[in-house]
Design a protein around this motif. Structure first.
Motif, mmCIF file in Angstrom:
data_model
loop_
_atom_site.group_PDB
_atom_site.id
_atom_site.type_symbol
_atom_site.label_atom_id
_atom_site.label_comp_id
_atom_site.label_asym_id
_atom_site.label_seq_id
_atom_site.Cartn_x
_atom_site.Cartn_y
_atom_site.Cartn_z
ATOM 1 N N TRP A 23 -6.840 7.891 11.769
ATOM 2 C CA TRP A 23 -5.986 8.037 10.599
ATOM 3 C C TRP A 23 -4.669 7.289 10.818
ATOM 4 N N ALA A 24 -3.921 7.142 9.736
ATOM 5 C CA ALA A 24 -2.643 6.423 9.791
ATOM 6 C C ALA A 24 -1.529 7.301 9.252
ATOM 7 N N GLU A 25 -0.364 7.159 9.842
ATOM 8 C CA GLU A 25 0.850 7.823 9.365
ATOM 9 C C GLU A 25 1.926 6.753 9.250
ATOM 10 N N SER A 26 2.623 6.733 8.130
ATOM 11 C CA SER A 26 3.610 5.667 7.954
ATOM 12 C C SER A 26 4.672 6.071 6.949
ATOM 13 N N GLU A 27 5.840 5.495 7.125
ATOM 14 C CA GLU A 27 6.935 5.626 6.169
ATOM 15 C C GLU A 27 7.473 4.229 5.924
ATOM 16 N N ASP A 54 -0.770 3.624 -0.351
ATOM 17 C CA ASP A 54 -1.728 2.723 0.286
ATOM 18 C C ASP A 54 -2.274 3.251 1.610
ATOM 19 N N VAL A 55 -1.604 4.243 2.192
ATOM 20 C CA VAL A 55 -2.023 4.743 3.509
ATOM 21 C C VAL A 55 -3.482 5.193 3.529
ATOM 22 N N PRO A 56 -3.977 5.977 2.535
ATOM 23 C CA PRO A 56 -5.373 6.429 2.605
ATOM 24 C C PRO A 56 -6.407 5.310 2.501
ATOM 25 N N ARG A 57 -5.990 4.112 2.071
ATOM 26 C CA ARG A 57 -6.965 3.044 1.811
ATOM 27 C C ARG A 57 -6.957 1.928 2.858
ATOM 28 N N VAL A 58 -6.116 2.046 3.876
ATOM 29 C CA VAL A 58 -5.971 0.930 4.814
ATOM 30 C C VAL A 58 -7.230 0.674 5.632
ATOM 31 N N PHE A 59 -8.150 1.660 5.707
ATOM 32 C CA PHE A 59 -9.374 1.466 6.485
ATOM 33 C C PHE A 59 -10.534 0.947 5.643
ATOM 34 N N GLU A 60 -10.274 0.626 4.377
ATOM 35 C CA GLU A 60 -11.314 0.047 3.536
ATOM 36 C C GLU A 60 -11.492 -1.432 3.861
ATOM 37 N N ARG A 61 -12.713 -1.912 3.639
ATOM 38 C CA ARG A 61 -12.983 -3.329 3.892
ATOM 39 C C ARG A 61 -12.146 -4.223 2.979
ATOM 40 N N PHE A 62 -11.518 -5.233 3.556
ATOM 41 C CA PHE A 62 -10.729 -6.261 2.870
ATOM 42 C C PHE A 62 -9.434 -5.709 2.252
ATOM 43 N N TYR A 63 -9.128 -4.440 2.484
ATOM 44 C CA TYR A 63 -7.940 -3.902 1.818
ATOM 45 C C TYR A 63 -6.678 -4.388 2.535
ATOM 46 N N ARG A 64 -5.713 -4.827 1.714
ATOM 47 C CA ARG A 64 -4.427 -5.276 2.253
ATOM 48 C C ARG A 64 -3.310 -4.676 1.423
ATOM 49 N N VAL A 65 -2.219 -4.430 2.077
ATOM 50 C CA VAL A 65 -1.047 -3.901 1.387
ATOM 51 C C VAL A 65 -0.168 -5.093 1.039
ATOM 52 N N ASP A 66 -0.393 -5.662 -0.137
ATOM 53 C CA ASP A 66 0.254 -6.923 -0.501
ATOM 54 C C ASP A 66 1.770 -6.800 -0.608
ATOM 55 N N LYS A 67 2.258 -5.613 -0.986
ATOM 56 C CA LYS A 67 3.691 -5.495 -1.245
ATOM 57 C C LYS A 67 4.507 -5.615 0.033
ATOM 58 N N SER A 68 3.949 -5.214 1.178
ATOM 59 C CA SER A 68 4.765 -5.209 2.382
ATOM 60 C C SER A 68 4.107 -5.948 3.533
#
Length: 421
Positions: free
Chosen positions: A403-407, A364-378
């Motif tokens: 950009w985003a970096e995450s674990e 999900d990291v590459p898509r977090v800057f898309e409009r309305f995108y949410r990471v529903d699982k976490s």
């Protein structure tokens, strides 16, 4: 033999010699004239053959007209060749047997063929649907059109086959519709997402209103509570409308940036002060890590502070009580910059917001800057899903990158760069 006969013979031979000399001289000059014609040299007729002046003038006129037409045709051919070389649509010309007689650079690129000349349409196109469209054109002598998706390249191609009524061949026009299809997908997703985002608060408002209408308004405890929830939902809708408007203006370039020298530390401190109370309520530590001697950036302070506040807000929302959110800034030098002076003269300042929260799954990291995108699982909770998209456009408007970096389970870090002013 009488004297008169001798004189007559002498005169005859002299006249014969004179006419023979005139014939030879005229023949030689005409040969020179013909050679001049063949070599496209000057067509001036010799003065002693003026009897052919009309012929010379006619030939001169015809030659000049021919040269003018040839020059015009060459100019039009060069112009057409330039157009065919520069257009992004592929153009193929095939004869009646299906042999490629012409292919412009765009067609070579679209079909990944370096040398399509004298090869068959099937060999060059290599997509049976497009080949069938060309065959139908050959059989029916009518315009045919076909679209196909190339899964290996995630590409959409459209072929328009036009019959050649003169040479019994065909003209194949190939268009790359990949960008158009992607825009259609973005538009469809946008409508779907915004409909979904609006459905929840509107349904909540309707339910709350109906509850109040059935008597809850007179309840001294339930009435104010429901009105407060209505106000919250209206605020959420207002925020969504404003963020959509901001995003539209930023994407279309209608937002003018008020650029001025900005201190990185002052920018981080100001953003931290705005979010300090919210962090304390969530039981989090909010700290700033930034050197005071960092060079200034040429930026719009209010817009960059909006980016930082958005990133801090997300970090606070998705970090459990007892966690930490850190704001930092350092220099990213230009490539090749080695000493301190070079590092200060070029490069960019990198800003970052790190948290110890729940993190983001790698997919999900590459898509977090898309409009309305949410990471529903976490990532759960309220929000429009537009904040990060707005942040990306603001940073890119400054000539920077984000950009985003995450674990997952160990926190996230969002970085963006702004060129040094």
């Amino acid at each position: 033999m009488t004297v008169g006969l001798v004189v007559a013979l002498i005169v005859f031979f002299l006249l014969a010699a004179f006419f023979i000399w005139r014939y030879i001289n005229l023949r030689r000059r005409l040969d020179d004239y013909v050679r001049a014609l063949r070599q496209s040299q000057s067509l001036d007729l010799p003065t002693d053959v003026k009897d052919l002046e009309d012929l010379s003038n006619a030939i001169n006129f015809i030659a000049q007209s021919f040269n003018l037409q040839l020059s015009t045709l060459n100019s039009e051919r060069n112009r057409l060749a330039t157009v065919l070389d520069q257009i992004t649509d592929g153009v193929l010309i095939a004869d009646s047997a299906g042999q490629i007689q012409f292919a412009n650079p765009a067609a070579r690129k679209l079909f990944e063929s370096s040398n399509p000349m004298n090869r068959t349409v099937a060999e060059v196109v290599r997509h049976h649907q497009l080949v069938e469209a060309w065959r139908r054109c050959q059989q029916t002598h009518e315009l045919q059109s076909e679209s196909v998706e190339v899964p290996t390249r995630r590409q959409f191609l459209q072929l328009i086959a036009i019959p050649d009524q003169h040479a019994s061949g065909s003209l194949l026009l190939v268009q790359d519709l990949t960008r158009v299809r992607r825009l259609e997908t973005v538009r469809r997703d946008f409508i779907s997402n915004i409909s979904h985002e609006l459905r929840t608060p509107l349904a909540s408002l309707k339910a709350l209103t109906e509850t109040l209408q059935t008597g809850a308004l007179a309840d001294p405890e339930a009435g104010p509570r429901f009105l407060s929830r209505i106000s919250t939902e209206i605020d959420a809708l207002t925020q969504m409308a404003q963020e959509l408007l901001d995003l539209s203006k930023i994407e279309s370039g209608q937002v003018a940036l008020d650029l001025a020298p900005v201190s990185p530390k002052a920018l981080l401190t100001s953003a931290a002060d705005r979010m300090k109370l919210q962090a304390e309520r969530a039981g989090l530590t909010l700290r700033v890590e930034c050197s005071s001697d960092l060079p200034t950036v040429h930026a719009d302070k209010a817009r960059l502070e909006q980016v930082l506040v958005n990133l801090i807000h997300n970090a606070v929302k998705f970090t459990r009580s007892g966690g930490e959110v850190a704001l930092l800034a350092d220099i990213v030098p230009e490539r090749g910059a080695a000493d301190t002076e070079e590092r200060s003269a070029g490069g960019a300042v990198r800003f970052g917001v790190k948290d110890t929260g729940v993190g983001i799954p790698a997919d999900d990291v590459p898509r977090v800057f898309e409009r309305f995108y949410r990471v529903d699982k976490s990532r759960t909770g309220s929000g429009t899903g537009l904040g990060l998209s707005i942040a990306r456009h603001i940073v890119e408007a400054h000539g920077g990158k984000i950009w985003a970096e995450s674990e997952e389970g160990k926190g996230s870090a969002f970085f963006f760069t702004i060129p040094i002013g």
